[in-house]
Design a protein around this motif. Structure first.
Motif, mmCIF file in Angstrom:
data_model
loop_
_atom_site.group_PDB
_atom_site.id
_atom_site.type_symbol
_atom_site.label_atom_id
_atom_site.label_comp_id
_atom_site.label_asym_id
_atom_site.label_seq_id
_atom_site.Cartn_x
_atom_site.Cartn_y
_atom_site.Cartn_z
ATOM 1 N N ASP A 83 0.833 -1.198 0.000
ATOM 2 C CA ASP A 83 0.000 0.000 0.000
ATOM 3 C C ASP A 83 0.874 1.257 0.000
ATOM 4 O OD1 ASP A 83 -1.406 2.243 1.743
ATOM 5 O OD2 ASP A 83 -3.005 1.030 0.843
ATOM 6 N N THR A 142 1.004 4.102 -2.901
ATOM 7 C CA THR A 142 0.605 5.459 -2.518
ATOM 8 C C THR A 142 1.720 6.461 -2.804
ATOM 9 O OG1 THR A 142 -0.874 4.577 -0.822
ATOM 10 C CG2 THR A 142 -0.236 6.888 -0.603
ATOM 11 N N ASP A 173 -0.277 10.224 3.187
ATOM 12 C CA ASP A 173 -1.108 9.021 3.381
ATOM 13 C C ASP A 173 -0.307 7.714 3.366
ATOM 14 O OD1 ASP A 173 -3.432 10.593 3.523
ATOM 15 O OD2 ASP A 173 -3.704 10.516 1.353
ATOM 16 N N ALA A 174 1.010 7.818 3.440
ATOM 17 C CA ALA A 174 1.844 6.611 3.460
ATOM 18 C C ALA A 174 3.032 6.792 4.384
ATOM 19 C CB ALA A 174 2.341 6.306 2.046
#
Length: 189
Positions: A40, A44, A183-184
């Protein structure tokens, strides 16, 4: 009795074969390697950088590509899928299957590919006369390594850590680490 002679798998063979495959594969000197899925954070971070580059390059002759576009490295007899790359080449604009004249290549590291990305793959990329910057982003630690070709043709490391700005001189773009890792964010140490 003699052994059967192995028929070489050429780059042209690979391009035809790859079009029909449900999964992506890289090609290096007659061998094909399946590509593993990404985390993920990897996806991202790639998306964050691509989005910033895409916005920055609007109305220019340059184009940013994300992981599904192949890059041909003729000197290495290879086709690879960089996480993100930019080309400003008119010849690349006319090519549909693979590009060949990147200005900037960005790889997001993973435990299984980090040594390859820093070693042999970087050696392949350095054979591209058009390449000005090679960027490695570590999704587990907030750090970005920018390798920039200087006027003497030498590759110089420009590391970036917390509180620093990533300078992508090849395309005239500055990124904060917050923008890269949005977001990562790597886990706190």
């Amino acid at each position: 009795m003699s052994a059967l002679e192995k028929t070489p798998f050429t780059g042209a063979d690979y391009l035809l074969w790859e079009r029909e495959q449900p999964l992506k594969h890289e090609f290096v000197r007659g061998e094909v390697f399946a590509m593993a899925g990404a985390s993920d954070a990897h996806v991202t971070i790639s998306g964050n950088v691509f989005a910033r580059l895409r916005q920055h390059l609007r109305a220019s002759p340059c184009r940013a590509y994300i992981s599904d576009m192949k890059l041909q490295i003729a000197a290495a007899d290879a086709y690879v899928y960089p996480d993100v790359f930019v080309t400003c080449s008119g010849a690349d604009a006319a090519r549909s299957d693979a590009k060949a004249e990147p200005l900037l290549v960005i790889e997001v590291l993973s435990p299984s590919t980090a040594a390859y990305d820093r070693g042999l793959k970087f050696a392949f990329y350095r054979s591209l006369n058009s390449l000005r910057e090679y960027v490695l982003i570590d999704p587990e630690h907030p750090s970005v390594d920018v390798f920039r070709r200087n006027e003497a043709g030498l590759w110089v490391l420009h590391p970036c850590g917390p509180g620093q700005t990533v300078q992508l001189e090849s395309v005239g773009l500055e990124l904060t680490l917050e923008q890269v890792y949005e977001d990562a964010a790597p886990p706190a140490a």
